[in-house]
Design an enzyme around this catalytic site. Sequence first.
Site, PDB file in Angstrom:
ATOM      1  CB  SER A 141      -9.200   0.536  -0.272  1.00 46.07           C
ATOM      2  OG  SER A 141      -8.525   0.593  -1.549  1.00 46.07           O
ATOM      3  CG  ASP A 152      -2.408   0.420   0.897  1.00 46.79           C
ATOM      4  OD1 ASP A 152      -2.449   1.936   0.713  1.00 46.79           O
ATOM      5  OD2 ASP A 152      -3.210   0.091   0.996  1.00 46.79           O
ATOM      6  CG  HIS A 198      -5.368   3.727   0.694  1.00 42.13           C
ATOM      7  ND1 HIS A 198      -4.869   2.357   0.660  1.00 42.13           N
ATOM      8  CD2 HIS A 198      -6.380   3.855   0.092  1.00 42.13           C
ATOM      9  CE1 HIS A 198      -5.868   1.678  -0.040  1.00 42.13           C
ATOM     10  NE2 HIS A 198      -6.676   2.698  -0.412  1.00 42.13           N
TER      11      HIS A 198
END
Length: 776
Positions: free
Chosen positions: A551, A137, A218
Amino acid sequence: MAAAFFPKLLFLLFLFVFPLLALTTPTHQTIRTFIFRVDEHSKPSVFPSHYHWYSSAFADPVRILHVYDTVFHGFSATVTPNQAASIFQHPSVLAVFEDRRRQLHTTRSPQFLGLRNQQGLWSESDYGSDVIIGVLDTGIWPERRSFSDLNLGPVPRRWKGVCEAGVQFSSAHCNRKLIGARFFSKGHDAAGGLGGPGGVGGVNETIEFRSPRDADGHGTHTASTAAGRHAFEASMDGYAPGIAKGVAPKARLAAYKVCWKNSGCYDSDILAAFDRAVADGVDVISISIGGGDGISSPYYLDPIAIGAFGAFSKGVFVSSSAGNDGPNGMSVTNLAPWLTTVGAGTIDRNFPASVILGDGRKLSGVSLYSGKSLNGTMFPLVYPGKSGMLSASLCMENSLDPSLVKGKIVVCDRGSSPRVAKGLVVKKAGGVGMILANGVSNGEGLVGDAHLLPACAVGANEGDVVKSYISSSSLPTATITFGGTVVGIKPAPVVASFSGRGPNGLTPEILKPDLIAPGVNILAAWTSAVGPTGLDSDSRKTEFNILSGTSMACPHVSGAAALLKSAHPDWSPAAIRSAMMTTANIVDNRLQTMTDESTGKPATPYDFGSGHLNLDRAMDPGLVYDISPTDYVNFLCSIGYLPNTIQVITRIPATCPVKKPLPENLNYPSITALFPSTSSGVLSKLFIRTVTNVGPVNSVYRVKIEVPQKGVSVTVKPVKLVFSEMVKKQNFVVTVTANTRNMVLDDSGIVYGSLSWSDGKHVVRSPIVVSKMESL
């Protein structure tokens, strides 16, 4: 099919897929990054390593970016297309493809999955202790409480990874929880330095850290969703208060930074991270990344599929996101059958907000705005889209006339730019609030955002009501109120409108997504590098943030896999996925069939796969559908791949059976029957499946069939499976018969039912999907 091309024609296909690479005159060729798949067994013994061979025989050493040797064998390098074509002529080079840019698929959820303290899977697995999850990520913010190693035992001895130092990140930032961290930027840098595809790339060090530290948020969010420790008094500016925790709170984490703020993730770096993570010793890989161009590459041209196969062959479970391009059909991504592909659903928590119109009507929406409220004051209401300018209706940058919106609440249509960015545009133009209206494609699906001004998102129907009121009123006014956090919402789960949908665009015989998990308004840890909106102008700092997307769903399944791996260390990745799929829920908390958020109608297996993850049952599934590497090789043979093409994916030379297999006979926990749309009358298809008993040794299972709608019948032989100490596996045959003259398909083009095996305690359920398709 294109998949049946000879290996040396792969390059022609790759030139077709990437027309920018059409060969020009040699003196004016643009240098690009290419990934080369090499037969590792061809290395001449004179070279001490593959790197020495590659740098001597194929490319200048300074041009080589990554050398791959675990999940994939080969290298990536910056060369011209002519040079790439020349290298491809070498007999040891099996395939070549250009580096491409990918995109990210952007607290109460563990309880919603059926996890309870001191009982069930959490207790049986010791909360995932000593299982290692690798997260590919944007990196990690290591100081967060979610990554505390308090009371954790020593790092598992099998771990071979490192804590890679870099900007604002040292080896001291790792601990017994965050046991490893690496970053991968060579492909990214090469794309920037070379003016790569799309004209972007290269690390922007004014907003990024050249290290595993997370400048985007994220990666921190997904890592803590999968395996965050218990963090008390957690919230996002007062929203979703309580104890934040990941699905596998005691699992160990390793962060692999492959995505960089505002510029995506490159295949060459992703493949390098897969290679390194498996060599480091991870048990689970979580990757919330997918194609950013709406095109699904064949498996042999997809580094995520290739890396995941290499991981699977080493016993590593890989969880991937289904993409956020729903509710359109065939929008699901990450389609390889050895990947577990996860769509998104809601949980029973919401953040209500309301729009109150000047005529007294109250419209329901959602918001995570936490600043100064409007205190019930009515403000003038305006819809810039009345002018007919699309950019104004979407509240794009520099599209709003301050004289029109100053001091007013502005209606903005959803789409084309980030939802929070629209609010910033309104604020800059002098607006006091925003109503964010869904279009038809989003329907009534809503997600909360931490807006920079008072704002409320409303569904398409409510948006039409607001616009109609503006058109019919000489002095339209409105205000927005905020309701905080509400739990116990019904119905839940609901399939999120944005969640990627089937059918599978590469191999429609394999149902994708596999299942759904919580992916709407998920509270998890956040970076200190940016505010909760992620906008450069958002100076707020928050320990936790609330995000939505597949996600967020993917790491729920990654954490679930860690728990199941801890409880059942001998289970294969396919067995773990099977346990999740065959025990998944297809009903919501009203005990009714799950609905589709975009339409309000009942959802289908194209929306939710096998159903919604339920870990209370997955711990003890009774039977599993296991799949070996050989089974996957036969599957690749069945879709027309030739042995050398298959070797691009599997690393080892493949031998296809003399009799070509059928793709639908892969031992998958779901069944998809496709009948030619050009044929009419009564047609039948046979499916062979094998189940392995992982429950009580002496068990008897009987079949139950939920028959699809009129025009379809299903039979199973045998109808009873008897297991014993000696008999742990049993085969059965499913026959799906369709009368295509009177088979009535639903709005998504299918009819569906299910097949379940039960011993009185366990229910092992597989969806059956029946559809028509054009002949190829």
